[in-house]
Design an enzyme around this catalytic site. Structure first.
Site, PDB file in Angstrom:
ATOM      1  N   ASP A  24       0.861  -1.186   0.000  1.00  0.00           N
ATOM      2  CA  ASP A  24       0.000   0.000   0.000  1.00  0.00           C
ATOM      3  C   ASP A  24       0.893   1.230   0.000  1.00  0.00           C
ATOM      4  O   ASP A  24       2.127   1.108  -0.040  1.00  0.00           O
ATOM      5  CB  ASP A  24      -0.956  -0.032   1.214  1.00  0.00           C
ATOM      6  N   GLU A  52      -9.860   2.622  -4.971  1.00  0.00           N
ATOM      7  CA  GLU A  52      -9.598   4.031  -4.650  1.00  0.00           C
ATOM      8  C   GLU A  52      -8.515   4.632  -5.545  1.00  0.00           C
ATOM      9  O   GLU A  52      -7.550   5.215  -5.063  1.00  0.00           O
ATOM     10  CB  GLU A  52      -9.200   4.144  -3.163  1.00  0.00           C
ATOM     11  N   HIS A  70      -2.792   3.383  -4.580  1.00  0.00           N
ATOM     12  CA  HIS A  70      -2.138   2.921  -3.330  1.00  0.00           C
ATOM     13  C   HIS A  70      -0.682   2.525  -3.609  1.00  0.00           C
ATOM     14  O   HIS A  70      -0.202   1.506  -3.106  1.00  0.00           O
ATOM     15  CB  HIS A  70      -2.929   1.750  -2.725  1.00  0.00           C
TER      16      HIS A  70
HETATM   17  C1  ACM Z   1     -10.874  -0.584   0.630  1.00  0.00           C
HETATM   18  O1  ACM Z   1     -11.432  -0.497   1.731  1.00  0.00           O
HETATM   19  N1  ACM Z   1     -10.149   0.437   0.165  1.00  0.00           N
HETATM   20  C2  ACM Z   1     -11.013  -1.760  -0.201  1.00  0.00           C
END
Ligand code: ACM
Length: 445
Positions: A69, A209, A140
């Site tokens: 991440d 995201e 991410h």
């Molecule tokens: C997530 O909670 N970003 C999958």
């Protein structure tokens, strides 16, 4: 459904330690999962083994490891040594959530060697648990870009100037991978190593995201889109994930991705991709309608980092209230669900995001005893009879205590489990529902 865990890995009955929960007969779902975020908080291996034991004791059979991440990269890739040399260390970490949060100057670092993870996979397999690895792209990606700025948007020099190390902050970063062929090839190289280490036939490629502003504003990205006949950034995301999924398919693996992978149309996403639906029902419905298997992990019922009550004593309160009673109301496939939907729901998963769970005890506090209620839903397929569950709770709590799990007492956190003065961002269910409607509007169209 043979490709999904459930029947694949044998459980070593002699070593299986079952929690005193109602886990009888055949489980309703093939995929009964927990996702652990080891990217934001590296966990020493003994803690992972202990977690595997506890998860297995709850009758669950998938451990999704969120290995990468913005805040850290945890998977050794010999061809790209800087991923762990640079991407696995940050010099400080956000404390608390929201505008009043601060950043400490305590270095955080750690990564798993391929051998470490092979051994973990073997150990988990003996206990009936499939370890599903997840490498999160194309968003991410700050830890990747700290190590290899050439994979970012705007040129390596500009990325190097923006990013010196993995992100110390939490939230959704606007950094993401560029869409050069070389960058796709890098991701595929990494996933080759992932496939070498993890025997799971399902591999996670993230996809959540993805803030696309940098793609939109970058002339080179726009040029590549035009060359490839890609109309917009949503389609570009689908193109990127499709390339990665195709590569994994060539290795005989299926992908699991967060429900954002359906944005931009199903272009390029293989039919056998599994959708992990976390943002309400919209992604699950679209995934099922377009023939995908779906794992349900709606945040309102399964995000175990969310606060457990609205008391001021809850440590760093984030998300909506998700008490153990709320988890017990989770009804993955209501009785009146149409067959086209019910048949595609292959599983459920609790997600444990670790922004604020910096120690083993804080992880325990978030996970237990809520995981007990989740495990019964996962096994039996529907909401619990709370009165019945409540009579069994004391026995379950005693079992947790005997195993040293530092669970949350039913009447609230002990003083040492609180984080007085560390700010959080509690949210109401109404606020979150409105946000989910906005976030998934493009899927609902
Ligand atoms: C997530 O909670 N970003 C999958």
């Amino acid at each position: 459904m043979s490709a999904l865990p459930g029947s694949a890995a044998p459980v070593d009955g002699a070593r299986a330690d079952r929690a005193p929960l109602a886990l009888d007969g055949e489980p309703r779902f093939a995929w009964r999962g927990v996702m652990l975020d080891v990217a934001r908080r590296f966990r020493p291996l003994p803690d992972l083994y202990r977690f595997v034991d506890l998860v297995a004791a709850h009758g669950l059979n998938v451990l999704q490891l969120h290995l990468t991440d913005d805040q850290g990269w945890r998977f050794e890739v010999p061809r790209y040594p800087r991923l762990t040399e640079v991407g696995a260390r940050r010099s400080g970490t956000q404390v608390g959530h929201g505008p009043a949060s601060t950043v400490d100057d305590v270095p955080h670092e750690g990564w798993y060697s391929q051998e470490d993870l092979r051994e973990l996979v073997r150990y988990a397999g003996e206990r009936g648990i499939r370890v599903v690895p997840e490498v999160d792209v194309p968003g991410h990606a700050t830890a990747i870009l700290a190590a290899y700025p050439e994979f970012g948007v705007g040129g390596a020099d500009a990325v190097r100037e923006r990013i010196g190390e993995p992100w110390k902050r939490f939230g959704v970063s606007d950094e993401l991978l560029n869409v050069e062929d070389a960058t796709v090839a890098f991701v595929c190289d990494v996933l080759d190593d992932v496939c070498d280490v993890f025997d799971s036939d399902v591999v996670g490629f993230g996809g959540d995201e993805v803030r696309k502003d940098r793609w939109r504003d970058d002339p080179r990205t726009q040029e590549l889109m035009a060359e490839r006949g890609i109309a917009d950034e949503g389609e570009l995301q689908a193109w990127f994930l499709g390339r990665v999924a195709d590569h994994l398919a060539a290795q005989g693996r299926r992908v699991v991705g967060w429900d954002e992978m359906l944005e931009g149309g199903a272009r390029g996403i293989p039919a056998d991709a599994v959708v992990a639906s976390w943002r309400g029902p919209v992604g699950a419905e679209l995934g099922a309608r377009t023939g995908h298997d779906v794992v349900l992990c709606p945040d309102l019922w399964t995000y175990l980092d969310y606060r457990q009550s609205d008391a001021a004593t809850e440590p760093i309160p984030v998300g909506t209230v998700l008490s153990i009673e709320d988890v017990a109301t989770f009804d993955p496939v209501p009785a009146d669900a149409p067959a086209w939907y019910a048949d595609r729901i292959v599983g459920v998963q609790a997600n444990v995001w670790c922004e604020h769970l910096d120690t083993r005890d804080r992880l325990d506090y978030a996970v237990f005893p809520r995981l007990g209620a989740f495990a019964e839903v996962a096994w039996n397929g529907g909401p619990l009879d709370w009165a019945d569950f409540a009579t069994r709770l004391p026995g379950y709590l005693a079992w947790l205590g005997e195993r040293g799990a530092d669970f949350r007492p039913l009447d609230g956190p002990r003083p040492d489990q609180q984080r007085p003065g560390v700010p959080g961002v509690p949210r109401s269910r109404e606020e979150r529902l409105a946000e989910l409607a906005r976030l998934t509007a493009s899927l609902a169209e």
